[in-house]
Write a protein that holds these residues in place. Structure first.
Motif, PDB file in Angstrom:
ATOM      1  N   HIS A 149       0.830  -1.202   0.000  1.00 26.37           N
ATOM      2  CA  HIS A 149       0.000   0.000   0.000  1.00 26.37           C
ATOM      3  C   HIS A 149       0.869   1.258   0.000  1.00 26.37           C
ATOM      4  N   ARG A 150       1.888   1.240   0.845  1.00 26.31           N
ATOM      5  CA  ARG A 150       2.795   2.396   0.932  1.00 26.31           C
ATOM      6  C   ARG A 150       3.465   2.672  -0.420  1.00 26.31           C
ATOM      7  N   ARG A 151       3.940   1.606  -1.046  1.00 25.14           N
ATOM      8  CA  ARG A 151       4.622   1.767  -2.339  1.00 25.14           C
ATOM      9  C   ARG A 151       3.672   2.259  -3.416  1.00 25.14           C
ATOM     10  N   LEU A 152       2.416   1.790  -3.354  1.00 22.03           N
ATOM     11  CA  LEU A 152       1.434   2.209  -4.362  1.00 22.03           C
ATOM     12  C   LEU A 152       1.113   3.696  -4.218  1.00 22.03           C
ATOM     13  N   VAL A 153       0.902   4.116  -2.971  1.00 27.19           N
ATOM     14  CA  VAL A 153       0.600   5.534  -2.725  1.00 27.19           C
ATOM     15  C   VAL A 153       1.777   6.400  -3.196  1.00 27.19           C
ATOM     16  N   ASP A 154       3.005   5.955  -2.890  1.00 23.69           N
ATOM     17  CA  ASP A 154       4.197   6.705  -3.316  1.00 23.69           C
ATOM     18  C   ASP A 154       4.278   6.775  -4.840  1.00 23.69           C
ATOM     19  N   ARG A 155       4.037   5.635  -5.492  1.00 28.58           N
ATOM     20  CA  ARG A 155       4.150   5.583  -6.954  1.00 28.58           C
ATOM     21  C   ARG A 155       3.126   6.491  -7.626  1.00 28.58           C
ATOM     22  N   ILE A 156       1.917   6.501  -7.088  1.00 30.82           N
ATOM     23  CA  ILE A 156       0.875   7.362  -7.664  1.00 30.82           C
ATOM     24  C   ILE A 156       1.266   8.835  -7.491  1.00 30.82           C
ATOM     25  N   ALA A 157       1.818   9.154  -6.327  1.00 31.58           N
ATOM     26  CA  ALA A 157       2.262  10.538  -6.080  1.00 31.58           C
ATOM     27  C   ALA A 157       3.388  10.911  -7.051  1.00 31.58           C
ATOM     28  N   GLU A 158       4.330   9.982  -7.277  1.00 33.11           N
ATOM     29  CA  GLU A 158       5.430  10.234  -8.228  1.00 33.11           C
ATOM     30  C   GLU A 158       4.874  10.497  -9.625  1.00 33.11           C
ATOM     31  N   ARG A 159       3.944   9.653 -10.034  1.00 32.17           N
ATOM     32  CA  ARG A 159       3.354   9.800 -11.381  1.00 32.17           C
ATOM     33  C   ARG A 159       2.647  11.148 -11.523  1.00 32.17           C
ATOM     34  N   LYS A 160       1.931  11.551 -10.452  1.00 31.91           N
ATOM     35  CA  LYS A 160       1.197  12.827 -10.516  1.00 31.91           C
ATOM     36  C   LYS A 160       2.172  13.989 -10.606  1.00 31.91           C
ATOM     37  N   ALA A 161       3.287  13.889  -9.847  1.00 23.10           N
ATOM     38  CA  ALA A 161       4.284  14.964  -9.854  1.00 23.10           C
ATOM     39  C   ALA A 161       4.929  15.095 -11.230  1.00 23.10           C
ATOM     40  N   GLU A 162       5.037  13.979 -11.966  1.00 24.26           N
ATOM     41  CA  GLU A 162       5.648  14.008 -13.297  1.00 24.26           C
ATOM     42  C   GLU A 162       4.746  14.665 -14.346  1.00 24.26           C
ATOM     43  N   GLN A 163       3.422  14.666 -14.074  1.00 21.16           N
ATOM     44  CA  GLN A 163       2.471  15.152 -15.096  1.00 21.16           C
ATOM     45  C   GLN A 163       2.476  16.677 -15.265  1.00 21.16           C
TER      46      GLN A 163
END
Ligand code: PNS
Length: 163
Positions: A149-163
């Motif tokens: 769960h922690r990794r998924l939340v982090d990954r989604i945040a990373e993806r959003k920051a890249e957009q």
């Protein structure tokens, strides 16, 4: 050694997967978790990341081997002397396609497929839905192992920051 394989995409592993792997690990001496590589599908996690997460959450079972495979599942089984594929069945809607694959795989090499009924707690669960709900900020913490769960939340945040 009695061996079986739990195959899938595991992008990422969720509690429904984990429950099936745990039950399989009680029935067999060694359970292989095979992360099948689909080069046409862009995943949320790399194959190496998925393997790392699965390894981490299956450590308590003590008899799980995690590997990736590119190609046919029957070839993975034949190369490792694995006679049985274990699949979780969530609902009747899973059955048509699972039966088709089981019959195809059996016809190719004689490998058997065994179906375990998923716990009703997780019968609606899929990695695709978890990712969709989480990407819109929904709480999926009860559906994933904590570390995943922690990794998924982090990954989604990373993806959003890249957009
Ligand atoms: O988690 P998934 O995506 O539902 O798993 C499906 C999977 C990976 C188990 C299935 O697509 C598969 O076995 N792929 C490997 C390629 C293969 O053997 N294809 C022929 C199936 S009859």
């Amino acid at each position: 050694m009695r061996r079986a394989v739990c195959p899938g995409s595991f992008d990422p592993i969720h509690k429904g997967h984990l429950e099936i792997i745990e039950r399989a690990s009680k029935l067999y001496d060694v359970v292989h978790v095979a992360v099948l590589i689909n080069r046409n599908k862009q995943g949320m996690f790399t194959v190496e990341e998925r393997i790392g997460l699965i390894e981490e959450v299956t450590v308590p079972f003590g008899n799980v081997v995690v590997e990736s495979h590119h190609g046919l599942l029957v070839d993975y089984c034949r190369d490792r002397g694995i006679p049985a594929i274990i699949k979780g069945l969530r609902a009747v809607s899973d059955f048509d396609y699972e039966l088709q694959m089981a019959q195809m795989n059996h016809g190719l090499t004689g490998v058997e497929t065994l179906f375990l009924p998923t716990s009703p707690t997780y019968s609606f669960l899929s990695s695709t839905l978890v990712k969709e709900v989480a990407s819109y900020g929904g709480d999926v913490s009860h559906l994933l192992p904590e570390t995943v769960h922690r990794r998924l939340v982090d990954r989604i945040a990373e993806r959003k920051a890249e957009q």
